[in-house]
Design a protein around this motif. Structure first.
Motif, PDB file in Angstrom:
ATOM      1  N   ASP A   1       0.828  -1.211   0.000  1.00 32.62           N
ATOM      2  CA  ASP A   1       0.000   0.000   0.000  1.00 32.62           C
ATOM      3  C   ASP A   1       0.862   1.261   0.000  1.00 32.62           C
ATOM      4  OD1 ASP A   1      -2.430  -1.429   0.051  1.00 32.62           O
ATOM      5  OD2 ASP A   1      -2.322  -1.616   2.233  1.00 32.62           O
ATOM      6  N   LEU A   2       2.024   1.197   0.640  1.00 33.39           N
ATOM      7  CA  LEU A   2       2.929   2.351   0.622  1.00 33.39           C
ATOM      8  C   LEU A   2       3.430   2.622  -0.796  1.00 33.39           C
ATOM      9  CD1 LEU A   2       5.028   1.802   3.870  1.00 33.39           C
ATOM     10  CD2 LEU A   2       3.090   3.349   3.519  1.00 33.39           C
ATOM     11  N   ILE A   3       3.598   1.561  -1.567  1.00 35.37           N
ATOM     12  CA  ILE A   3       3.992   1.730  -2.970  1.00 35.37           C
ATOM     13  C   ILE A   3       2.872   2.441  -3.725  1.00 35.37           C
ATOM     14  CG2 ILE A   3       4.556   0.498  -5.108  1.00 35.37           C
ATOM     15  CD1 ILE A   3       5.866  -1.666  -3.263  1.00 35.37           C
TER      16      ILE A   3
ATOM     17  N   LEU B   1      14.516  -0.183   2.879  1.00 33.39           N
ATOM     18  CA  LEU B   1      13.566  -0.698   1.891  1.00 33.39           C
ATOM     19  C   LEU B   1      12.352  -1.307   2.574  1.00 33.39           C
ATOM     20  CD1 LEU B   1      15.810  -2.486  -0.760  1.00 33.39           C
ATOM     21  CD2 LEU B   1      14.394  -0.460  -1.103  1.00 33.39           C
ATOM     22  N   ILE B   2      11.179  -1.031   2.024  1.00 36.18           N
ATOM     23  CA  ILE B   2       9.971  -1.610   2.608  1.00 36.18           C
ATOM     24  C   ILE B   2       9.855  -3.074   2.224  1.00 36.18           C
ATOM     25  CG2 ILE B   2       8.693   0.563   2.608  1.00 36.18           C
ATOM     26  CD1 ILE B   2       7.028  -0.799   0.298  1.00 36.18           C
TER      27      ILE B   2
ATOM     28  N   GLN C   1       2.310  15.751   1.694  1.00 41.08           N
ATOM     29  CA  GLN C   1       3.595  16.020   2.339  1.00 41.08           C
ATOM     30  C   GLN C   1       3.839  14.854   3.278  1.00 41.08           C
ATOM     31  OE1 GLN C   1       5.443  18.737   1.267  1.00 41.08           O
ATOM     32  NE2 GLN C   1       3.759  18.646  -0.182  1.00 41.08           N
ATOM     33  N   ILE C   2       4.857  14.068   2.994  1.00 46.11           N
ATOM     34  CA  ILE C   2       5.058  12.786   3.658  1.00 46.11           C
ATOM     35  C   ILE C   2       6.336  12.808   4.481  1.00 46.11           C
ATOM     36  CG2 ILE C   2       5.457  10.340   3.259  1.00 46.11           C
ATOM     37  CD1 ILE C   2       3.836  10.601   0.689  1.00 46.11           C
ATOM     38  N   ALA C   3       6.233  12.359   5.728  1.00 44.91           N
ATOM     39  CA  ALA C   3       7.407  12.230   6.591  1.00 44.91           C
ATOM     40  C   ALA C   3       7.776  10.761   6.709  1.00 44.91           C
ATOM     41  CB  ALA C   3       7.118  12.800   7.983  1.00 44.91           C
ATOM     42  N   GLY C   4       9.053  10.462   6.640  1.00 46.51           N
ATOM     43  CA  GLY C   4       9.534   9.100   6.862  1.00 46.51           C
ATOM     44  C   GLY C   4       9.555   8.227   5.626  1.00 46.51           C
ATOM     45  N   LEU C   5       8.758   8.544   4.629  1.00 49.70           N
ATOM     46  CA  LEU C   5       8.687   7.745   3.414  1.00 49.70           C
ATOM     47  C   LEU C   5       9.589   8.364   2.351  1.00 49.70           C
ATOM     48  CD1 LEU C   5       6.967   5.298   2.279  1.00 49.70           C
ATOM     49  CD2 LEU C   5       5.576   7.037   1.174  1.00 49.70           C
ATOM     50  N   GLY C   6      10.345   7.528   1.676  1.00 45.24           N
ATOM     51  CA  GLY C   6      11.166   7.985   0.566  1.00 45.24           C
ATOM     52  C   GLY C   6      10.871   7.127  -0.642  1.00 45.24           C
ATOM     53  N   TYR C   7      11.046   7.691  -1.821  1.00 50.39           N
ATOM     54  CA  TYR C   7      10.851   6.889  -3.019  1.00 50.39           C
ATOM     55  C   TYR C   7      11.594   7.487  -4.192  1.00 50.39           C
ATOM     56  CZ  TYR C   7       6.937  10.211  -3.518  1.00 50.39           C
ATOM     57  OH  TYR C   7       6.161  11.332  -3.569  1.00 50.39           O
ATOM     58  N   SER C   8      11.925   6.598  -5.126  1.00 53.72           N
ATOM     59  CA  SER C   8      12.514   7.032  -6.392  1.00 53.72           C
ATOM     60  C   SER C   8      11.614   6.524  -7.510  1.00 53.72           C
ATOM     61  CB  SER C   8      13.941   6.498  -6.546  1.00 53.72           C
ATOM     62  OG  SER C   8      13.965   5.094  -6.509  1.00 53.72           O
TER      63      SER C   8
ATOM     64  N   PRO D   1       4.761   7.559 -15.002  1.00 53.71           N
ATOM     65  CA  PRO D   1       5.681   7.398 -13.865  1.00 53.71           C
ATOM     66  C   PRO D   1       5.687   5.953 -13.366  1.00 53.71           C
ATOM     67  CG  PRO D   1       3.669   8.510 -13.186  1.00 53.71           C
ATOM     68  CD  PRO D   1       3.582   8.330 -14.658  1.00 53.71           C
ATOM     69  N   ARG D   2       6.874   5.448 -13.046  1.00 56.72           N
ATOM     70  CA  ARG D   2       7.006   4.106 -12.484  1.00 56.72           C
ATOM     71  C   ARG D   2       7.838   4.193 -11.210  1.00 56.72           C
ATOM     72  NH1 ARG D   2      10.334  -0.580 -12.581  1.00 56.72           N
ATOM     73  NH2 ARG D   2      11.875   0.278 -13.992  1.00 56.72           N
ATOM     74  N   VAL D   3       7.298   3.654 -10.119  1.00 49.90           N
ATOM     75  CA  VAL D   3       7.993   3.637  -8.837  1.00 49.90           C
ATOM     76  C   VAL D   3       9.143   2.636  -8.932  1.00 49.90           C
ATOM     77  CG1 VAL D   3       7.776   3.131  -6.374  1.00 49.90           C
ATOM     78  CG2 VAL D   3       5.885   4.227  -7.580  1.00 49.90           C
ATOM     79  N   ILE D   4      10.334   3.060  -8.538  1.00 51.89           N
ATOM     80  CA  ILE D   4      11.515   2.202  -8.586  1.00 51.89           C
ATOM     81  C   ILE D   4      11.790   1.593  -7.211  1.00 51.89           C
ATOM     82  CG2 ILE D   4      14.001   2.114  -9.049  1.00 51.89           C
ATOM     83  CD1 ILE D   4      12.257   2.680 -11.545  1.00 51.89           C
ATOM     84  N   GLU D   5      11.748   2.444  -6.171  1.00 56.01           N
ATOM     85  CA  GLU D   5      12.117   1.991  -4.828  1.00 56.01           C
ATOM     86  C   GLU D   5      11.355   2.806  -3.796  1.00 56.01           C
ATOM     87  OE1 GLU D   5      16.424   1.204  -3.690  1.00 56.01           O
ATOM     88  OE2 GLU D   5      16.068   3.154  -2.743  1.00 56.01           O
ATOM     89  N   VAL D   6      10.916   2.157  -2.728  1.00 56.38           N
ATOM     90  CA  VAL D   6      10.231   2.847  -1.637  1.00 56.38           C
ATOM     91  C   VAL D   6      10.901   2.449  -0.329  1.00 56.38           C
ATOM     92  CG1 VAL D   6       8.033   3.242  -0.448  1.00 56.38           C
ATOM     93  CG2 VAL D   6       8.039   2.843  -2.917  1.00 56.38           C
TER      94      VAL D   6
END
Length: 137
Positions: free
Chosen positions: A26-28, A73-74, A47-54, A62-67
């Motif tokens: 779900d985070l993805i 890593l999740i 505006q998200i705290a603690g979550l990072g993504y590329s 857009p395609r999510v590479i990493e969360v």
């Protein structure tokens, strides 16, 4: 100086803090929704705290590479606890999160009050670019 009225003007709504559990998968979805909101410009991104993504563009999509959470890593099957405002979790979850959270825990904490308290405690309000959200070319 930041006055209480300044905060009330920036955050005029009566939003309460809620929490819920979700899977890493779900985070993805949340990251993907945020990328789409930024890229499309149709709505503001969270505006998200603690979550990072590329992410990167593939065929103009857009395609999510990493969360990551807290820099790690999740695990798509692990459970994570999310805190947000009731407006996002209850009224507009599909629009902002990409799914409808289950078992939402309501609190009596006012979002505006929490921000005011944090500003009162801060000696200096400092923002910095953490590079938690990155577009890969």
């Amino acid at each position: 100086p930041v006055r209480k009225m300044d905060i009330k003007e920036m955050l005029p709504f009566d939003n309460k803090i809620v929490t819920f559990e979700c899977a890493g998968a779900d985070l993805i979805l949340i990251a993907g929704k945020n990328i789409g909101a930024e890229k499309g410009g149709s709505q503001g991104s969270l505006q998200i705290a603690g979550l990072g993504y590329s992410w990167k563009d593939e065929n103009d999509q857009p395609r999510v590479i990493e969360v990551t959470v807290g820099g790690k890593l999740i695990d798509p099957s692990s459970k994570y606890t999310i805190a947000t405002i009731d407006y996002v979790a209850s009224s507009n979850s599909d629009r902002y999160l990409g799914f409808s959270p289950q078992n939402i825990n309501k609190t009596e904490l006012q979002f505006t009050d929490i921000i005011m308290e944090a500003v009162e405690k801060a000696k200096i309000i400092d923002s910095k670019i953490e590079k938690r959200i990155r577009k890969i070319e």
